[in-house]
Scaffold this motif. Sequence first.
Motif, mmCIF file in Angstrom:
data_model
loop_
_atom_site.group_PDB
_atom_site.id
_atom_site.type_symbol
_atom_site.label_atom_id
_atom_site.label_comp_id
_atom_site.label_asym_id
_atom_site.label_seq_id
_atom_site.Cartn_x
_atom_site.Cartn_y
_atom_site.Cartn_z
ATOM 1 N N VAL A 187 0.746 -0.893 -0.163
ATOM 2 C CA VAL A 187 0.041 0.184 0.150
ATOM 3 C C VAL A 187 0.689 1.488 0.233
ATOM 4 C CG1 VAL A 187 -1.784 1.479 1.445
ATOM 5 C CG2 VAL A 187 -1.622 -1.142 1.316
ATOM 6 N N GLY A 188 2.501 1.109 0.673
ATOM 7 C CA GLY A 188 2.888 2.500 0.826
ATOM 8 C C GLY A 188 3.592 2.589 -0.676
ATOM 9 N N PHE A 189 3.589 1.822 -1.492
ATOM 10 C CA PHE A 189 4.533 2.115 -3.025
ATOM 11 C C PHE A 189 2.695 2.545 -3.763
ATOM 12 C CE2 PHE A 189 8.345 -0.552 -1.095
ATOM 13 C CZ PHE A 189 8.719 0.655 -2.115
ATOM 14 N N THR A 190 2.404 1.571 -3.613
ATOM 15 C CA THR A 190 1.222 1.681 -4.803
ATOM 16 C C THR A 190 -0.203 3.065 -4.622
ATOM 17 O OG1 THR A 190 0.301 -0.323 -3.976
ATOM 18 C CG2 THR A 190 1.760 -1.190 -5.030
ATOM 19 N N ARG A 191 0.022 3.161 -2.919
ATOM 20 C CA ARG A 191 -1.306 4.009 -2.470
ATOM 21 C C ARG A 191 -2.822 3.206 -3.482
ATOM 22 N NH1 ARG A 191 3.070 5.522 -0.670
ATOM 23 N NH2 ARG A 191 3.353 8.051 -0.437
ATOM 24 N N GLU A 192 -2.584 1.634 -3.294
ATOM 25 C CA GLU A 192 -4.283 1.338 -3.305
ATOM 26 C C GLU A 192 -4.060 0.750 -2.108
ATOM 27 O OE1 GLU A 192 -3.520 -0.531 -7.391
ATOM 28 O OE2 GLU A 192 -2.745 1.064 -8.407
ATOM 29 N N PRO A 193 -4.590 1.070 -1.266
ATOM 30 C CA PRO A 193 -5.449 0.356 -0.008
ATOM 31 C C PRO A 193 -5.741 -0.111 -0.274
ATOM 32 C CG PRO A 193 -5.998 3.075 0.477
ATOM 33 C CD PRO A 193 -5.093 2.556 -0.964
ATOM 34 N N PHE A 194 -7.147 -0.478 -0.516
ATOM 35 C CA PHE A 194 -8.309 -1.083 -1.178
ATOM 36 C C PHE A 194 -8.362 -2.346 -1.818
ATOM 37 C CE2 PHE A 194 -12.186 -3.303 -3.591
ATOM 38 C CZ PHE A 194 -13.216 -2.749 -2.285
ATOM 39 N N THR A 195 -7.317 -2.379 -2.466
ATOM 40 C CA THR A 195 -6.795 -3.788 -3.517
ATOM 41 C C THR A 195 -5.858 -4.391 -2.906
ATOM 42 O OG1 THR A 195 -6.509 -1.826 -5.948
ATOM 43 C CG2 THR A 195 -5.287 -4.061 -5.740
ATOM 44 N N PHE A 196 -4.967 -3.825 -1.902
ATOM 45 C CA PHE A 196 -4.510 -4.312 -0.833
ATOM 46 C C PHE A 196 -4.528 -5.711 -0.015
ATOM 47 C CE2 PHE A 196 -1.005 -3.014 -3.939
ATOM 48 C CZ PHE A 196 -0.520 -4.087 -4.588
ATOM 49 N N TYR A 197 -5.432 -4.366 0.536
ATOM 50 C CA TYR A 197 -6.114 -4.774 1.962
ATOM 51 C C TYR A 197 -7.011 -6.192 1.549
ATOM 52 C CZ TYR A 197 -3.420 -1.401 5.093
ATOM 53 O OH TYR A 197 -2.296 -0.517 5.680
ATOM 54 N N LEU A 198 -8.127 -6.214 1.003
ATOM 55 C CA LEU A 198 -9.103 -6.791 0.137
ATOM 56 C C LEU A 198 -8.197 -8.437 -0.521
ATOM 57 C CD1 LEU A 198 -11.826 -7.313 -0.583
ATOM 58 C CD2 LEU A 198 -11.473 -6.670 -2.766
ATOM 59 N N SER A 199 -7.008 -7.926 -0.674
ATOM 60 C CA SER A 199 -6.027 -9.237 -1.344
ATOM 61 C C SER A 199 -5.644 -9.828 0.061
ATOM 62 C CB SER A 199 -5.004 -8.881 -2.260
ATOM 63 O OG SER A 199 -5.446 -8.310 -2.977
#
Length: 231
Positions: A187-199
């Motif tokens: 999340v820190g690298f991509t700024r895509e929290p929803f994607t990675f927390y959902l994964s």
Amino acid sequence: MIDLAGFGQQLLLGAAMTLQLAVAALVVGMVLGLLGAVGRLSTFAPARAAAGAYTTIVRGLPELLVVLIIYFGSSRLLSIVAAAFGHDGFVELSPFAAGVIALGLTFGAYATEVFRGAILAIPKGQIEAAHAYGMGRWLTFRRIVLPQLWRIALPGLGNLFLVLLKDTSLVSVIGLEELMRKSQIAVGFTREPFTFYLSAAALYLLMTIIAMAALHRGERAAARGMPRPGG
């Protein structure tokens, strides 16, 4: 698994670390829980007091606080011991070891009551009959109590393990790169929290489903040869 901006492999490695941590803590917790249950049922007053204090203190603290106390407190203690032997410098416990100890302590405190209830559920007549046949206390425990103990305690222990599996995410605060920590890094690298927390949620759910299936098979195997309710 989807590449997830190059972090898919890292999430899988984090999931593998989560499983290693959970299994190692389970082993520690099972040993502590069994010892705690024996202590709670002991006729030796200091053993009962020690087991009671262990379960009361650990169950009264948040798991996150236990993780922090073990990680920072043990490092301080190890440094003091090392200094006593002439070793200068700060000795630090690894995040994995601290996580195993902390989660094992917590699991063991709750498992103590599960084991204690299972032991009390075994008919006293069986133990008395074993003693009448000349079996000592250890032989009676190994041949009469222990085989039935697992069958009775397994459902409760299974629920505790499912909680333990999710509690491994708490160890991310001390730097262990398990699934939650890997997700935070992504999340820190991509700024895509929803994607990675959902994964991460999907991986936790998958591990939980597999664990539940294994526990169900274990319960069926442990109950083999026993009369069915209402049968």
